[in-house]
Enzyme design. Structure first.
Site, PDB file in Angstrom:
ATOM      1  N   GLU A 156      40.257 122.953 155.219  1.00 24.85           N
ATOM      2  CA  GLU A 156      40.408 121.671 154.516  1.00 24.85           C
ATOM      3  C   GLU A 156      41.635 121.713 153.628  1.00 24.85           C
ATOM      4  OE1 GLU A 156      37.079 121.222 151.938  1.00 24.85           O
ATOM      5  OE2 GLU A 156      35.653 121.581 153.562  1.00 24.85           O
ATOM      6  N   LYS A 158      43.560 121.751 150.278  1.00 23.52           N
ATOM      7  CA  LYS A 158      43.229 122.106 148.910  1.00 23.52           C
ATOM      8  C   LYS A 158      43.912 121.063 148.046  1.00 23.52           C
ATOM      9  CE  LYS A 158      43.867 125.897 145.655  1.00 23.52           C
ATOM     10  NZ  LYS A 158      43.101 125.281 144.592  1.00 23.52           N
ATOM     11  N   ASP A 160      45.304 119.015 145.016  1.00 23.49           N
ATOM     12  CA  ASP A 160      45.894 119.415 143.749  1.00 23.49           C
ATOM     13  C   ASP A 160      45.491 118.417 142.658  1.00 23.49           C
ATOM     14  OD1 ASP A 160      47.373 120.661 141.919  1.00 23.49           O
ATOM     15  OD2 ASP A 160      49.310 119.968 142.641  1.00 23.49           O
ATOM     16  N   TYR A 268      34.345 117.087 148.246  1.00 16.85           N
ATOM     17  CA  TYR A 268      34.276 118.094 149.311  1.00 16.85           C
ATOM     18  C   TYR A 268      33.201 119.150 149.084  1.00 16.85           C
ATOM     19  CZ  TYR A 268      36.834 120.274 145.574  1.00 16.85           C
ATOM     20  OH  TYR A 268      37.177 120.715 144.331  1.00 16.85           O
ATOM     21  N   LYS A 370      47.405 129.436 149.701  1.00 18.01           N
ATOM     22  CA  LYS A 370      48.340 128.487 149.084  1.00 18.01           C
ATOM     23  C   LYS A 370      49.693 128.509 149.787  1.00 18.01           C
ATOM     24  CE  LYS A 370      47.839 127.485 144.613  1.00 18.01           C
ATOM     25  NZ  LYS A 370      47.754 127.693 143.161  1.00 18.01           N
ATOM     26  N   CYS A 464      75.618 109.227 121.419  1.00 16.68           N
ATOM     27  CA  CYS A 464      75.526 108.650 122.761  1.00 16.68           C
ATOM     28  C   CYS A 464      76.847 108.919 123.488  1.00 16.68           C
ATOM     29  CB  CYS A 464      75.264 107.150 122.649  1.00 16.68           C
ATOM     30  SG  CYS A 464      75.479 106.283 124.206  1.00 16.68           S
ATOM     31  N   CYS A 467      78.698 105.178 123.962  1.00 19.46           N
ATOM     32  CA  CYS A 467      79.228 104.385 122.842  1.00 19.46           C
ATOM     33  C   CYS A 467      79.517 105.240 121.612  1.00 19.46           C
ATOM     34  CB  CYS A 467      78.263 103.258 122.490  1.00 19.46           C
ATOM     35  SG  CYS A 467      76.730 103.834 121.736  1.00 19.46           S
ATOM     36  N   CYS A 482      69.890 106.474 121.997  1.00 18.32           N
ATOM     37  CA  CYS A 482      70.990 105.723 121.419  1.00 18.32           C
ATOM     38  C   CYS A 482      70.363 104.432 120.916  1.00 18.32           C
ATOM     39  CB  CYS A 482      72.013 105.425 122.512  1.00 18.32           C
ATOM     40  SG  CYS A 482      73.191 104.174 122.000  1.00 18.32           S
ATOM     41  N   CYS A 487      75.281  99.092 122.781  1.00 15.46           N
ATOM     42  CA  CYS A 487      75.754 100.171 123.661  1.00 15.46           C
ATOM     43  C   CYS A 487      75.977  99.596 125.065  1.00 15.46           C
ATOM     44  CB  CYS A 487      74.729 101.301 123.727  1.00 15.46           C
ATOM     45  SG  CYS A 487      75.153 102.521 124.988  1.00 15.46           S
TER      46      CYS A 487
HETATM   47  S1  IVH Z   1      35.820 124.543 147.642  1.00 12.65           S
HETATM   48  C1  IVH Z   1      33.436 127.722 144.709  1.00 12.65           C
HETATM   49  N1  IVH Z   1      37.466 122.855 148.688  1.00 12.65           N
HETATM   50  O1  IVH Z   1      40.476 124.432 144.191  1.00 12.65           O
HETATM   51  C2  IVH Z   1      34.561 126.833 144.727  1.00 12.65           C
HETATM   52  N2  IVH Z   1      37.882 123.591 146.468  1.00 12.65           N
HETATM   53  O2  IVH Z   1      41.064 127.296 143.768  1.00 12.65           O
HETATM   54  C3  IVH Z   1      34.612 126.165 146.070  1.00 12.65           C
HETATM   55  N3  IVH Z   1      39.821 122.554 145.421  1.00 12.65           N
HETATM   56  O3  IVH Z   1      37.675 125.253 142.259  1.00 12.65           O
HETATM   57  C4  IVH Z   1      35.704 125.242 146.084  1.00 12.65           C
HETATM   58  N4  IVH Z   1      40.388 121.304 147.120  1.00 12.65           N
HETATM   59  O4  IVH Z   1      38.700 122.826 142.116  1.00 12.65           O
HETATM   60  C5  IVH Z   1      37.170 123.590 147.607  1.00 12.65           C
HETATM   61  N5  IVH Z   1      38.834 121.325 149.754  1.00 12.65           N
HETATM   62  C6  IVH Z   1      38.537 122.043 148.664  1.00 12.65           C
HETATM   63  C7  IVH Z   1      39.298 122.004 147.483  1.00 12.65           C
HETATM   64  C8  IVH Z   1      38.942 122.800 146.402  1.00 12.65           C
HETATM   65  C9  IVH Z   1      40.681 121.641 145.874  1.00 12.65           C
HETATM   66  C10 IVH Z   1      39.900 123.171 144.078  1.00 12.65           C
HETATM   67  C11 IVH Z   1      38.579 123.346 143.402  1.00 12.65           C
HETATM   68  C12 IVH Z   1      38.380 124.827 143.359  1.00 12.65           C
HETATM   69  C13 IVH Z   1      39.780 125.329 143.377  1.00 12.65           C
HETATM   70  C14 IVH Z   1      39.824 126.720 143.953  1.00 12.65           C
END
Ligand code: IVH
Length: 723
Positions: A156, A158, A160, A268, A370, A464, A467, A482, A487
């Site tokens: 999945e 991740k 941000d 998720y 990552k 500035c 001016c 400024c 200006c």
């Molecule tokens: S599963 C036990 N799935 O990333 C924690 N986490 O670095 C299981 N996060 O704590 C987390 N997308 O805050 C999971 N598809 C995803 C995620 C996700 C972002 C975050 C979440 C987690 C952190 C882990």
């Protein structure tokens, strides 16, 4: 502005060398020395571990509590893994220094002003890796623990964002809590209820009695930029990236402000679920979707490490199209039963390096891979200062062109004077640049080892550059400005903004033309645009009759521009297009708006103290009041929105039950202010039933008549964007 966190960066296979190099460099520059863990003696190790713990804790505080990180995620991850490595190599030293180490805790986001709530099931985190080999080891480890059982995985995005846990009881959203320290978080229910797209009632089948649904709150890139622009105009520190702004917004104490920023959510994860309804992550994803919740855009269900790796790489290719930022892939063992297998377990490492401490930090059934950041090295040729239309002086690094994520980067923002001083960026320096949020290039670090001899710290100009007026900076502000109302650069940018698409929208009056008209002395203010004659324009271009005729016609056509466009075009601090529309709806003329008091302005939907003060102060300035009068004198006659044209014009509402934050009177006032009607009884003519807790017969009647039933969250969304 704080240093941008970098999460959404691209790293192709050929980049690993650069990444490793950057890792080494960043550790070097962060810790101030290069060291080889193995050859240190215990007393040096003690000092190093102590320093690293303090440094990581400081960055945890900046990231989790203040949403103002000073280093990139990548550098943070490296710093933390260096600490973990030291603690692993010198367990006795680590133990002697005490158990309080950032490697043995989830960051803590709890802040003042919120009620603290215990999670039914702790919110853990995941260990990160940037390394394909470690991902393969994770797979092999699970295979071994499960003794050769068949394994399926999900891959999945991740996301941000900011982690949050939503509790639904009998299908109704009852609580939203931040991760906090993992055991206990802040109650942010009122704020989360303002999130668009989040249903507060699960629909469909298999709704459990109690469920904790975990997800990530985020802001889209466009929304991030819109809010940041307002922040900068107001002289406040801009947020480094969408994640920080989302975190900062979620912790606002005023839910109205939160509602004005378009937070979104994607879910998720699973905490407690009574009774259990699904047994795999794949089925859980489908179930979340069926309940009407926003889920990740793509989820790969795969078997075998090669398929896992292929999915991770595919995710890296497609993730740019997602509405949220992604900083990696989360690989999860699909079967919940396998996840619970005792041989898989959790990481809960304490300072002493033993795994059997009480707190569980991260499950071993999942791994976060990552994506490494896209960085490139280049040199700063010059540092220039840009003057914005509000007078803000923004330093810009003029770079030797370098290709980054497929585009040539020549300039990077340095944000403000504090930021330059903090990073000590100097002309001639070799620097690392990254693409923040993949759009704006930023200088992340100076490569001190390559600093030219004889370089000097950059001195931020006290005037500035256009001016030459002395620049000033208000107490607590980070931006130098400024303040000269005459200006030329501010005027040029102001007029440009006035004529732009978001403003009065005069076709053919772009950046170049505004500059030309100013240079020729044909205009001095935006008002002069409406006094231009054919004879003024003809000498500007050879055989320019057609062009001049078109421009004069375009200007004439905008004499009666929509009032909101004129308000937006004025460039009042804190006022963007959405608030300009609200102001136009409420005050209906520039003169009435100019005369509005703070109290009047506070009644406008979405307006708080700061915005109200911004408007009052703007009109109180003589030069601005002159401009407003000048526009009228030059024949600008803005068109107010038709009466009853609010976001809810022509819509009839019935309210029933108790709303979470609004009283019935407040809800009625909002409906009427937005041009709608509130009625007492439900009929076929009712457009919406606004229903709160303990709704009774009106709810039943609305359902039987097919009248849409909305909750307060949806109601607030309608107020903002209309039906
Ligand atoms: S599963 C036990 N799935 O990333 C924690 N986490 O670095 C299981 N996060 O704590 C987390 N997308 O805050 C999971 N598809 C995803 C995620 C996700 C972002 C975050 C979440 C987690 C952190 C882990």
């Amino acid at each position: 502005m704080a240093l941008p966190l970098q999460r959404n960066l691209r790293g192709g296979p050929g980049q690993l060398g650069l990444v490793r190099w950057a890792m080494h460099r960043s550790l070097d520059s962060l810790s101030g020395r290069v060291c080889i863990v193995g050859v240190m003696n215990p007393s040096e190790a003690q000092q190093r571990i102590g320093e690293l713990r303090a440094e990581v804790s400081r960055h945890d505080e900046l990231y989790y509590r203040r949403a103002r990180p000073e280093i990139t995620d990548f550098d943070y991850d490296q710093l933390k893994s260096t600490l973990a490595e030291w603690e692993r190599r010198f367990p006795e030293v680590a133990r002697a220094l005490g158990a309080a180490t950032p490697t043995a805790r989830v960051g803590d986001d709890r802040s003042e002003g919120f009620v603290r709530v215990k999670h039914r099931l702790a919110m853990m985190t995941l260990d990160n890796t940037y390394d394909e080999g470690e991902l393969r080891e994770f797979y092999a480890r699970l295979g071994k623990a499960l003794g050769g059982e068949e394994m399926a995985f999900t891959v999945e995005p991740k996301i941000d964002g900011v982690a949050v846990s939503l509790t639904f009881e009998q299908g109704s959203l009852t609580r939203a809590v931040t991760r906090g320290d993992g055991e206990e978080g802040d109650d942010v229910t009122a704020n989360v209820r303002t999130i668009r797209g989040l249903v507060t009632q699960l629909v469909g089948e298999r709704v459990p009695a109690v469920i904790e649904i975990r997800g990530e709150i985020f802001l889209r890139e466009e929304e991030f930029r819109r809010i940041n622009q307002l922040q900068e105009e107001a002289g406040e520190a801009a947020y480094a990236n969408p994640r920080n702004l989302a975190a900062g917004t979620l912790k606002q104490l005023d839910a109205r402000l939160v509602a004005s920023r378009g937070l979104e959510i994607v879910v998720y994860g699973l905490g407690v679920c009574e009774p259990a309804v699904v047994s795999t992550q794949t089925a859980y994803h489908a179930q979340l979707k069926a309940w009407g919740l926003p889920v990740v855009e793509r989820l790969w269900s795969v078997r075998g490490i090669e398929a896992v790796w292929a999915a991770v790489q595919e995710l890296d290719r497609v993730r740019r199209g997602f509405v949220y930022g992604t900083d990696g892939a989360v690989v999860k063992l699909d079967s919940f039963e396998q996840q619970r297998h005792p041989k898989i377990g959790f990481r809960g490492m304490g300072a002493d390096g033993r795994a059997e401490v009480a707190r569980k930090l991260s499950p071993r059934w999942a791994c976060a891979f990552k994506f490494p950041p896209d960085r490139a090295e280049t040199r700063v040729r010059a540092i220039t200062i840009q003057v914005g239309r509000t007078g803000a002086l923004t330093p810009v690094a003029e770079l030797e062109p370098v290709v980054l994520a497929g585009t040539t980067v020549k300039r990077a923002t340095l944000h403000n004077a504090d930021e330059i001083a903090r990073k000590d960026v100097r002309i001639g320096d070799a620097v690392l640049v990254e693409k923040a949020g993949e759009i704006i290039p930023v200088v992340v670090a100076v490569l001190l080892g390559q600093r030219p001899v004889g370089s000097a710290p950059f001195v931020f100009p006290q005037y500035c550059p256009v001016c030459q007026t002395a620049a000033s900076r208000g107490a607590g502000e980070v931006v130098w400005r400024c303040l000269n109302v005459r200006c030329p650069e501010k005027i040029r940018r102001g007029i440009e903004h006035f004529a732009s698409k978001g403003g009065v929208d005069i076709e053919g009056l772009g950046e170049e033309m505004v500059a030309l008209l100013l240079a020729q002395g044909l205009i001095r203010t935006a008002a002069d645009i409406f006094r231009l004659q054919m004879a003024d324009l003809l000498p500007l271009k050879k055989s320019g009759e057609v062009w001049a005729g078109n421009l004069i016609a375009a200007i004439a056509a905008r004499r009666e521009a929509d009032l909101w466009r004129v308000i937006n075009g004025l460039g009042i601090p804190q006022v963007g297009a959405a608030s300009a529309k609200e102001l136009a709806r409420t005050f209906r003329s520039l003169d009435t708006l100019a005369a509005a008091t703070t109290v009047d302005l506070l009644r406008v939907e979405g307006f708080g103290e700061k915005m109200a003060a911004g408007v009052v102060t703007w009109f109180a300035d003589e030069a601005n009041a002159d401009l407003q009068r000048g526009l009228r004198a030059a024949g600008l006659n803005p068109t107010p929105p038709p009466a009853g044209s609010g976001a809810l014009a022509g819509k009839t509402f019935v309210i029933t039950g108790t709303l979470p934050t609004l009283s019935r009177e407040e809800a009625v006032a909002k409906i009427e202010a937005a041009g709608g009607k509130a009625s007492g009884s439900v009929s076929k003519k009712t457009h919406y039933l606004l229903a709160g807790a303990e709704a009774g017969s009106k709810l039943a009647k609305a359902i039987s008549l097919g009248v849409p039933v909305i909750d307060e969250t949806e109601f607030r969304r309608l107020l903002q964007v209309g039906p």
